[in-house]
Enzyme design. Sequence first.
Site, PDB file in Angstrom:
ATOM      1  N   GLU A   5       0.818  -1.271   0.092  1.00  0.00           N
ATOM      2  CA  GLU A   5       0.005   0.071   0.024  1.00  0.00           C
ATOM      3  C   GLU A   5       0.988   1.114   0.162  1.00  0.00           C
ATOM      4  O   GLU A   5       0.909   2.033   0.807  1.00  0.00           O
ATOM      5  CB  GLU A   5      -0.880   0.050   1.263  1.00  0.00           C
ATOM      6  CG  GLU A   5      -2.063  -1.110   1.059  1.00  0.00           C
ATOM      7  CD  GLU A   5      -2.944  -0.927   2.158  1.00  0.00           C
ATOM      8  OE1 GLU A   5      -4.151  -1.586   2.253  1.00  0.00           O
ATOM      9  OE2 GLU A   5      -2.735  -0.494   3.350  1.00  0.00           O
ATOM     10  N   GLU A  61      -7.018  -7.798  -0.920  1.00  0.00           N
ATOM     11  CA  GLU A  61      -7.362  -7.776   0.357  1.00  0.00           C
ATOM     12  C   GLU A  61      -8.855  -7.352   0.471  1.00  0.00           C
ATOM     13  O   GLU A  61      -9.300  -6.341  -0.263  1.00  0.00           O
ATOM     14  CB  GLU A  61      -6.486  -6.752   1.176  1.00  0.00           C
ATOM     15  CG  GLU A  61      -4.916  -7.160   1.574  1.00  0.00           C
ATOM     16  CD  GLU A  61      -4.411  -6.076   2.521  1.00  0.00           C
ATOM     17  OE1 GLU A  61      -5.162  -5.253   3.232  1.00  0.00           O
ATOM     18  OE2 GLU A  61      -3.294  -5.878   2.464  1.00  0.00           O
TER      19      GLU A  61
END
Length: 691
Positions: free
Chosen positions: A150, A307
């Site tokens: 991320e 995710e």
Amino acid sequence: MINKKLPKMFYGGDYNPEQWDKPVWDEDMRMFQLAGIDVATVNVFSWALLQPSENEYNFELLDEIMDKLHENGLYACLATSTGAHPAWMAHRHPDVLRVDFQGRKRKFGGRHNSCPNSPTYRKYARLLAGKLAERYKDHPALLVWHVSNEYGGECYCDNCAEAFRVWLQQRYGSLEAVNKAWNTRFWGHTFYDWEEIVPPNELSEQWGPTRTNFQGISLDYTRFNSDSLLECYKEEHEELKKHTPDIMVTTNLMGTFKPLDYFKWAKHMDIVSWDNYPAADTPVSRTAMTHDLMRGLKDGAPFMLMEQTPSQQNWQPYNSLKRPGVMRLWSYQAVARGADTVMFFQLRRSVGACEKYHGAVIEHVGHEHTRVFRECAQLGAELQQLGDSLLDSRVPSRAAIVFDWENWWAVEFSSGPTVALQYVEEVHKYYDALYQANIQVDMIGTDADLSGYDVVIAPVLYMVKSGYAQKVEEFVQGGGTFLTTFFSGIVNENDIVTLGGYPGELRKVLGIWAEEIDALLPGKQNRIVMKKELGSLQGEYACEMLCDLIHSEGAEIIAEYGDDFYQGMPVVTANTFGQGQAWYLASSPEPSFLQGLLQQLCRDKGIEPLLETPAGVEVSRRRKDGKDYYFLLNHNAAPQTVDAAALDAVDVLAGGKAGIVELPAHGAVILQAAASAEDTRSGSAQGVLSR
């Protein structure tokens, strides 16, 4: 296909066995098999364990984890661990620590606290990636590489200031060009030496995330920051590819994450992956739009859902549970729109720190007798049943919506005309209008080829990059329908106004010019008064936020303003240009108007809804080997009925012919039918599929 070792949709998620005693690992393996989990993302935050000091590496624990996965029939999405540097690195080499927007030097802590232009960080991150690739290149569990985690954040340190000047030299070539691009004669900002240029933070040009004295400077620093983080990713990507050229490399993106230009990033990713975390009250069409955007980053190729939470999240103000069936429903929404994986954060809940209350397949109770585990096991069994039937299938679309990060940055750095204008929210209004009608669209960047589409919509195209107006003209000239909106065609890519009247370079194709832009106060509205019926549109509709005061230069006036001193001026126009039409909406209309207009524009080009469904029932379609797969997704808390008899389809999971489909609350059904033949425009759907 992501990896031929596992010819089915990956099912699994983030796994952190290093946080647990080894006897727990055996129990995990047993429960993973019960749930049908076959992929674990490991090593995401293990840098401090892998490298205890500058010249010491220890891979023994990771060796055990990789071997354990293989012994139990699982594969690894192997991360490089570079999302959080070790404490010793920050202590010995403070250049790795970021300087924040207020000019403060950070201490060690959190994550994403590494300066992307720190020589120390780049050196050790590159070394670690190379050592991991060399060590595990032949490991049978290795399935895909996961770089860092991320990416995000900004830095304003001296290293970044120096790198920014180099970036500017490469982009512009000379200080004269920089001064012109930034219009530095305003407020006496002319630069005579590169060293005079400093990052635009709270100590210099900005007094908030989007409030700036010089849009050009702030826009370029945002570009530079995105590029700096991308360079970190590219260095690790290069190291991994040296040793494993045939293993796909990705990093997990975050949907409509503002700081990074994901269209630019996607060019360097073997496959796009992203983390999907909608809130309980996020419109389901907003999530669908983001899935479509992630698919659009690489010209319609399938992506990885890296995710999602099996149940609740831990960082939102109100962390509601996913109601029964919603996890499965949202998983299939991702698959319906191009995902070739279903993965979670996390597989087992942590016992401490800030994510211990984030949902997991294995809850703190530690056994399989939970609602969440049963739902995960059901989905795992269904994905086994689907096998490779959906892998590498595509989502055929004949309509597209343009989304551009640089335009987003420029719109919200603008010093006017209203703080109410939020780019992503405005784009979503147009997406939602088609979503509600079950009309499938692609989300595309400004680099995309338009020839495969019949309808292209570019909401708030404030920034018109070099050559884009010509691309639009060629698209419309060839028979396409183009629509753009208020506050479009205003500036070039340096945020310098295009003189001669708005909408600048788009003026010719749109057949209008805009004299002024009125910003309406909160709660105030004007009216769209139809001059003639257009499909279902007739009478009056509300509009708000901004009102362009436009004049026709050949465009047909479809509707006029109903109020204020510009009552009677055009608000909706359509200009015939070559074989096509270019439409302009001079204000932000109410949803019913957008739905009626966009559905009519699609209908005029032969684009019909995939199915007629009750409100709250989403339909999406993927295509492969002459077969269409329709996903019927009920986002309602009550059962719904859909008439699918016209598809002549079979229920993929339940078997049997599908006529009247009964969808339970939060239910999902997949139907298989022969590929439809409605894509009649030359090069349309097939062009999209083959890009």
